[in-house]
Design a protein around this motif. Structure first.
Motif, short mmCIF file in Angstrom:
data_model
loop_
_atom_site.label_atom_id
_atom_site.label_comp_id
_atom_site.label_asym_id
_atom_site.label_seq_id
_atom_site.Cartn_x
_atom_site.Cartn_y
_atom_site.Cartn_z
N LEU A 140 15.31 30.05 -6.12
CA LEU A 140 14.93 28.82 -6.03
C LEU A 140 13.68 28.73 -5.34
O LEU A 140 12.76 27.98 -5.43
CB LEU A 140 15.89 27.82 -5.27
CG LEU A 140 16.95 27.47 -6.25
CD1 LEU A 140 18.10 26.75 -5.38
CD2 LEU A 140 16.59 26.53 -7.25
N ILE A 141 13.64 29.72 -4.34
CA ILE A 141 12.33 29.93 -3.37
C ILE A 141 11.27 30.63 -4.04
O ILE A 141 9.98 30.74 -3.65
CB ILE A 141 12.53 30.30 -2.18
CG1 ILE A 141 11.61 29.73 -0.91
CG2 ILE A 141 12.67 31.85 -2.08
CD1 ILE A 141 11.68 28.32 -0.67
N ARG A 142 11.28 31.18 -5.22
CA ARG A 142 10.52 32.21 -5.91
C ARG A 142 9.01 31.87 -6.08
O ARG A 142 8.08 32.55 -5.89
CB ARG A 142 11.05 32.83 -7.26
CG ARG A 142 10.30 33.92 -7.54
CD ARG A 142 11.43 34.83 -8.64
NE ARG A 142 12.48 35.41 -7.96
CZ ARG A 142 13.61 35.44 -8.51
NH1 ARG A 142 13.95 35.21 -9.77
NH2 ARG A 142 14.65 36.01 -7.70
N GLN A 143 8.79 30.41 -6.26
CA GLN A 143 7.33 30.13 -6.30
C GLN A 143 6.75 30.01 -5.05
O GLN A 143 5.46 29.77 -5.10
CB GLN A 143 7.28 28.52 -7.10
CG GLN A 143 7.68 28.82 -8.58
CD GLN A 143 7.79 27.30 -9.28
OE1 GLN A 143 7.81 26.45 -8.69
NE2 GLN A 143 7.45 27.49 -10.66
N LYS A 144 7.37 30.12 -3.95
CA LYS A 144 6.73 29.84 -2.72
C LYS A 144 6.59 31.29 -1.92
O LYS A 144 5.69 31.37 -1.28
CB LYS A 144 7.55 28.83 -1.94
CG LYS A 144 7.57 27.47 -2.32
CD LYS A 144 6.45 26.60 -2.10
CE LYS A 144 6.67 25.52 -2.76
NZ LYS A 144 5.41 24.65 -2.58
N GLY A 145 7.85 31.99 -2.31
CA GLY A 145 7.89 33.51 -1.25
C GLY A 145 8.77 34.52 -2.16
O GLY A 145 9.44 34.08 -3.10
N ASN A 146 8.57 35.61 -1.60
CA ASN A 146 9.49 36.48 -2.34
C ASN A 146 10.65 37.18 -1.43
O ASN A 146 10.45 37.99 -0.41
CB ASN A 146 8.48 37.88 -2.52
CG ASN A 146 9.14 38.92 -3.21
OD1 ASN A 146 9.86 38.84 -3.98
ND2 ASN A 146 8.41 39.95 -3.06
N MET A 147 11.86 36.70 -1.80
CA MET A 147 13.24 36.93 -1.13
C MET A 147 13.75 38.19 -2.12
O MET A 147 13.86 37.70 -3.23
CB MET A 147 13.95 35.78 -0.80
CG MET A 147 13.85 35.18 0.47
SD MET A 147 14.79 33.50 0.38
CE MET A 147 16.72 34.07 0.25
N ILE A 148 14.05 39.05 -1.60
CA ILE A 148 14.99 40.39 -2.18
C ILE A 148 16.11 40.29 -1.60
O ILE A 148 16.32 41.13 -0.85
CB ILE A 148 14.15 41.54 -2.16
CG1 ILE A 148 12.77 41.56 -2.40
CG2 ILE A 148 14.82 42.93 -2.78
CD1 ILE A 148 11.60 42.58 -2.24
N PRO A 149 17.21 39.76 -2.33
CA PRO A 149 18.66 39.91 -1.65
C PRO A 149 19.15 41.22 -1.97
O PRO A 149 19.15 41.79 -3.29
CB PRO A 149 19.44 38.64 -2.49
CG PRO A 149 18.58 38.51 -3.73
CD PRO A 149 16.93 38.93 -3.50
N LEU A 150 19.82 41.92 -1.13
CA LEU A 150 20.52 43.28 -1.12
C LEU A 150 21.91 43.26 -0.85
O LEU A 150 22.32 42.69 0.32
CB LEU A 150 19.75 44.17 -0.26
CG LEU A 150 18.27 44.22 -0.32
CD1 LEU A 150 17.67 45.24 0.71
CD2 LEU A 150 17.92 44.76 -1.75
N PRO A 151 22.85 43.40 -1.56
CA PRO A 151 24.36 43.26 -1.46
C PRO A 151 25.14 44.20 -0.66
O PRO A 151 25.79 44.84 -1.21
CB PRO A 151 24.85 43.28 -3.04
CG PRO A 151 23.96 44.06 -3.56
CD PRO A 151 22.74 43.95 -2.90
#
Length: 255
Positions: free
Chosen positions: A110-121
């Motif tokens: 959802l935030i991809r157009q604003k910033g680059n979050m890379i979730p790691l499990p």
């Protein structure tokens, strides 16, 4: 620990419960309308991004910087970090809990157009391993790896096997180009925080990032002294974290 939770510590407890999410909208000045995924677990706090927190973070990091969020939950800390670091930066977010990771993934999208979050499990750990995380309820909302803390003290009876990885080795293999841009690290690991910092000490000594670290409420004095010394021995100035809008509170001495 509540009296009703005592039977759970003996293994008498209900089955796991999985909760979904709903999409909420917030209007962030300067950014416009942002959609967020609100986890529907009844104990989950309300997720949001506020202008004061974004402004506070800009004292420490800039567009293009990289941040590590260790213990990412649904993304409540990573989301404002992503807005500040922007599309040219990155926020690597570690969350090993499979129930909450789905919500974190959604917020990253959802935030991809604003910033680059890379979730790691996975969890940050000294070595690659399988770990037993313990939580306070069958929906696995609040918990983690309570290193050296008795279950009778932390009162978390619900066990969840999660994957742990040595973060330095992982970054070298998968995100080597980002290491030299790490400027900010947040650790919220429920009493495992010192071990996490020790496991990434190479990055800390190389990059000297700003660090926001939890002191778990059930941690004993020797643990607190060890955590304080880790930071002090690396020439960090240590402050109490006042709030998301006022990061740098009173200066903390060893006493």
């Amino acid at each position: 620990m509540k009296l009703k939770d005592i039977p759970y510590l003996f293994g008498i407890k209900p089955r796991a419960i999985e909760y979904g999410y709903e999409i909420i909208k917030i209007d962030l000045p300067g950014e416009g309308i942002i959609n967020l995924a609100q986890w529907l677990h009844p104990k989950a706090g309300n997720i949001t991004i506020n202008e004061e927190e974004v402004s506070a973070l800009r004292q420490f990091i800039n567009p293009g910087d990289v941040a590590l969020d260790i213990g990412g939950y649904t993304g409540d800390t990573a989301l404002p970090l992503a807005i500040v670091t922007g599309l040219t930066g990155a926020v690597l977010v570690m969350e090993p809990n499979k129930y909450v990771f789905k919500i974190l993934e959604k917020n990253a999208a959802l935030i991809r157009q604003k910033g680059n979050m890379i979730p790691l499990p996975f969890a940050a750990a000294p070595a690659d391993c399988i770990m037993d995380f313990k939580y306070s309820d069958p929906g696995f909302c609040n918990g983690g790896f309570h290193e050296g803390i008795s279950k009778w003290r932390h009162g978390h009876a619900y066990k969840l096997k999660v994957e742990g990885k040595n973060l330095v080795n992982y970054l070298r293999r998968h995100h080597a180009s980002l290491i030299d841009r790490i400027k900010y690290i947040k650790v919220d690991a429920e009493g495992f925080d010192y071990s996490v910092l020790e496991s990434i000490s190479e990055i800390i000594e190389q990059q000297k990032p700003f660090i926001r670290v939890e002191v778990y409420k059930y941690s004993d004095l020797p643990y607190r002294e060890k955590l304080f010394s880790f930071l002090k021995n690396r020439n960090y100035k240590i402050f109490h974290f006042n709030s998301s809008s006022d990061y740098r509170g009173q200066s903390i001495s060893e006493n």
